[in-house]
Design an enzyme around this catalytic site. Structure first.
Site, PDB file in Angstrom:
ATOM      1  N   SER D  77       0.055   1.464  -7.514  1.00  0.00           N
ATOM      2  CA  SER D  77      -1.267   0.815  -7.557  1.00  0.00           C
ATOM      3  C   SER D  77      -2.399   1.743  -7.945  1.00  0.00           C
ATOM      4  CB  SER D  77      -1.595   0.190  -6.200  1.00  0.00           C
ATOM      5  OG  SER D  77      -0.805  -0.937  -5.973  1.00  0.00           O
ATOM      6  N   LYS D  80      -4.055   1.081 -11.123  1.00  0.00           N
ATOM      7  CA  LYS D  80      -5.063   0.020 -11.286  1.00  0.00           C
ATOM      8  C   LYS D  80      -6.441   0.600 -11.579  1.00  0.00           C
ATOM      9  CE  LYS D  80      -2.568  -3.134  -8.221  1.00  0.00           C
ATOM     10  NZ  LYS D  80      -2.399  -3.560  -6.810  1.00  0.00           N
ATOM     11  N   TYR D 204       1.882  -4.094 -17.114  1.00  0.00           N
ATOM     12  CA  TYR D 204       1.587  -3.857 -15.695  1.00  0.00           C
ATOM     13  C   TYR D 204       2.734  -3.114 -15.010  1.00  0.00           C
ATOM     14  CZ  TYR D 204       0.446  -4.746 -10.830  1.00  0.00           C
ATOM     15  OH  TYR D 204       0.180  -4.596  -9.496  1.00  0.00           O
ATOM     16  N   TYR D 256      -6.206  -1.112   0.213  1.00  0.00           N
ATOM     17  CA  TYR D 256      -5.629  -2.371   0.680  1.00  0.00           C
ATOM     18  C   TYR D 256      -6.479  -2.969   1.815  1.00  0.00           C
ATOM     19  CZ  TYR D 256      -1.564  -0.681  -1.965  1.00  0.00           C
ATOM     20  OH  TYR D 256      -0.724  -0.228  -2.940  1.00  0.00           O
ATOM     21  N   VAL D 274       2.023   2.255  -3.176  1.00  0.00           N
ATOM     22  CA  VAL D 274       3.142   2.101  -2.234  1.00  0.00           C
ATOM     23  C   VAL D 274       4.206   3.189  -2.346  1.00  0.00           C
ATOM     24  CG1 VAL D 274       3.001  -0.379  -1.844  1.00  0.00           C
ATOM     25  CG2 VAL D 274       4.310   0.492  -3.789  1.00  0.00           C
TER      26      VAL D 274
END
Lengths: 331, 331, 331, 331
Positions: D77, D80, D204, D256, D274
């Site tokens: 992540s 991102k 992605y 998160y 993660v």
């Protein structure tokens, strides 16, 4: 008759039926250990977890009772059916239906979320708390006693005596039911209510605290079965259009989050309460001419041990068994 | 009979009924202007907004048809009822019910939210998309054609011929229905599916694209009315327990977000699709011996102009009118 | 300095700054027509939609004021920051943080839904109503006046005088804010509150009704900028750990549903209220030695015309402009 | 310096700092037993649960490394942040912000529900999956490799070499991440995407599978700390407006469901993945002239044992400790 051949001698049939029902009560009584009584107010917490009783009253006068038949208990959510009827009689069906919808919610009976999430113009149905409190606000009268008067008159016609509010239960409900107050203020802010909130909640808590027996529930069921007419005199107690709509509403929304399963597996209109009561309605039909109840009956059940959805665990199983044995499902 | 006295001469009655139905069709046809046809795929967008037709087939052979009766249209969501039946016949009722619940949702038919919010062990019911896709994954067979075979066999027994998938419709559904793919992957990730997702969705899109007429729908309704037995031969097409449960499911969940209102105002099991079709089931009953349909009938409706809930706007009004006139409600 | 070269003579600089701020106020005042004043209670509805004023107070004593600087207005949600601080000082930071989280919600400030949907062990943060009401219940004291005493003592140290509750505003809030009562009962039922609900809500409505000016807000912002120390005496008004956490909380949750955008486009801790007030905190930093405010300042804004998220429409634009011109963002 | 006096001799200081960091790593390594490594794909499941490493790189060239510093791991992540920057550079900041908002959600990173429940015009922010997938669709290019080119060019400028996609990880992500496919189709149906969905998801999954080290993360953090300029050459790698907005976004949405707590307790922009990686950004400031990192640094952390929110359990604790010891919080 599903179980063997029975002749049409009513007395003999009744004896057979009584035997069946007694054996089923004994069987499902044992399964009440899997449920739990409601504990949020003392009067419910004190209930006998193992109790299970049933009363079936047919239009033709046949009555079968079995198990724990004498208990008085508070009517709780079953009152939602009756105040809805009373409000329809006070205000007219369309007036009430403009203020409360008749759609199942998929949410718990005491949810506020579905109001905020969907922002509906009216609560989903009169059998979830938000709808029931809205309906209580529609009853005629300025005080809670005046509002309850319509309900008492209606109930007296159905059960033959004027019921009473259990004051201890009422005071417990009033003093503990914070979620209902939360729902009430939410409704007030949204403009859903037509009476003062304090009066409305007083009415709601009192209506839930009315004492009743399974015979009373069976009689209520029987009047609904008979489309609102007195089963003896055929005089109108409830307008036919209201009685019939109420049965549809009970079928789609009457058994909390298990309404769909109850419709699928039992298949008759019913409404439960957290005290362990259930009223069920067997509409008239002629599939089997040997079974005397098939011209319509009402059923009252009491079994305070509840399943996870808040329905009487023994009561549900018992009704499912009976409906299957006697082919009572509407479908 | 609600409207005047009718003698028992069936031919005469049928004439009267035909006149009634014709006049109602004419009346409600005008109200189709208030709805809108679905536009998400070409084949639906091209439908005649003003069309409205009905076919009623009674167990005794009486048939009434009126309005736009000859159109072929895609079955869409009505297929959900039939694949559920086929899956129950392939796998057994309890196997299927362990994988899909029978509870109304209170959410739109194409909602994913209720799966995420509630994290249920199984989709809410087979008549919302998440449940229907799950059911399609339960059908026997490895390819979509193998899976559909159970459905085609079932349908052929009900309607008398083997129906066909409209390839244009299927390809449009397959290429545009991204929400259903989204639901499919959500189900896959949650472990709800028992077949490959691609095959499952192919099956689902094909089943929705089966072409059908209102006569076919009426025949399907009639078999359900007759508890799964062929109305002519009384041979079992659908196991009785499945047929009866399906009728309960249609009543509580069949008409999208308006299922509760349809139960309350019409009161018979029904299922609609976005092509404007509705199948309705009138179970047998004896309230009025003069009306020949009261020993059970099936009704098929087609009216592609939809209301906000996605139901045929003319069809709903027409069914409500007929149910009230002929006292068809179960309740 | 972004706009041209300025020498370090503070008086001259201040003159330049005043000119800039005056011109910006004039510009953004015109844009207040795009917003709307809150109307749910009379005192808010009567506000001048076109008003816009700002007060900036630097640690070094430099003060710039412009526009509508003399209005008194009710503090509304900005009080949530101060009662959170007061509760932390009454009970200890960890005690309070065990009872209210510091996470953004993604929901409206007055949502109940997120409590029901997530069933968190504590409300999401002290700046949404559910969290703020919980915090009010944590304040020491048995009556609302006793509870508010901690708040008044804190505020007096920050703004130099003991503020007062506007009784009309309080009574209006008390009598109309049904959503907050709904939230209160929901919290009570969930066991979130540590005081009587009536007292808690009285406290909450009173704290929202405290009257304040933009100078007061600027002084509050300056104390927070100075990590809780009196900017003149450097005596501790707020424990440093509390002051710093509060600034983080304001940044992530302070501007209703637009908190993320305010962080991205303005980049300083701030809290708004529906009366149109905003308190903003410019922490000390040394990027540009020419700008006297860069050793830390507090900003108070008043502009009652609100945008859709409930923030002062002129105030947000003005702060964004200033933050960009003077490079105030933390990031 | 919080812990004792240190003279300004950088070498000595660095020695002290190294000692501190080593001792903290040793301490928090033990606490990794309380977390769990992600298991949804093999490459993550195989990670060493007890690993913990940190790399801190200051603008002035000071570097401190400790613990497990040599591991390569997938960026997950954290990518991102980088694709958001790349998309802003490809399309312009305002173009991207018109298609994705920058608001925290209060929902899990992989939620679809918030899209259905709120029906927003754009996903909540680029750091939840729905927003990140939308951002990937905005990258220039027709194939996933073309789309990733912008990202690789950006990363090469930041970390000094062209990173590579771990093919095993990519294939695992591609083959298992059904929830992301579900989100993708939901976005496609809602019209949020600007590229073919297959290409977008391929992009992605590949971006999540880029291999990286904690030194790389520290370098990325340092460029962001330096407002997008190369820390050595001061050449622009990222436009300043984008770099600063990204830091705000990381602070409000980067960790998160624990973003609010991280802002409150640590107080610096950060983004986790993660795989157990975290990139953190310490903006320049001058509170304590003795600590060499206070002119800005980047921090990379790796610790694959995760807490319940999906953040590195050791990494979070370590960063909190360091931020408190060295007073790194922005607030």
């Amino acid at each position: 008759m599903v179980q063997g051949s029975v002749n049409l001698n009513t007395e003999l049939t009744k004896e057979w039926l009584q035997d069946y029902v007694d054996s089923w009560i004994n069987f499902y009584k044992k399964q009440t250990v899997d449920g739990e009584v409601a504990t949020y107010i003392p009067i419910l917490a004190e209930a006998d977890q193992h109790a299970l009783g049933i009363s079936i009253i047919g239009k033709n006068g046949v009555t079968i009772k079995s198990g724990d038949t004498e208990e008085k208990f508070t009517i709780q959510s079953i009152s939602k059916v009756l105040t809805f009827i009373a409000a329809c009689m006070d205000r007219g069906l369309s007036y009430v239906l403009n203020r409360v919808d008749v759609e199942p919610t998929g949410e718990a009976f005491n949810s506020i979320m579905h109001l905020e999430m969907k922002q509906p113009k009216k609560p989903f149905n009169p059998l979830v708390n938000s709808g029931a409190i809205t309906v209580s606000s529609l009853l005629s009268g300025k005080t809670s006693d005046q509002k309850l008067e319509s309900l008492f008159i209606l109930m007296e016609k159905m059960i033959g005596y004027r019921p009473e509010v259990n004051v201890d239960a009422y005071e417990s409900e009033r003093d503990t039911s914070m979620r209902n107050r939360s729902i009430g203020y939410y409704l007030l802010e949204g403009g859903y209510l037509e009476s003062d909130l304090g009066i409305t909640l007083e009415t709601y808590f009192k209506q839930c605290s009315i004492e009743i027996t399974i015979d009373d529930l069976a009689k209520i069921g029987l009047v609904l079965s008979n489309d609102g007419l007195d089963p003896n005199t055929e005089e109108e107690i409830i307008p036919r259009s209201v009685a019939r709509l109420v049965k549809a509403l009970m079928l789609t929304c009457g058994m909390y989050d298990a309404s769909g399963k109850f419709a699928a597996y039992v298949g008759i209109p019913a409404k439960s309460g957290v005290s362990g009561g259930i009223v069920a309605v067997v509409p008239p039909r002629v599939r089997d001419e040997e079974l005397p109840f098939l011209d319509g009956c009402g059923i009252g059940v009491f079994g305070p041990a509840l399943d996870l959805q808040g329905n009487s665990i023994g009561g549900i199983k018992l009704l499912r068994h009976i409906a299957n044995q006697w082919d009572l499902s509407l479908f």
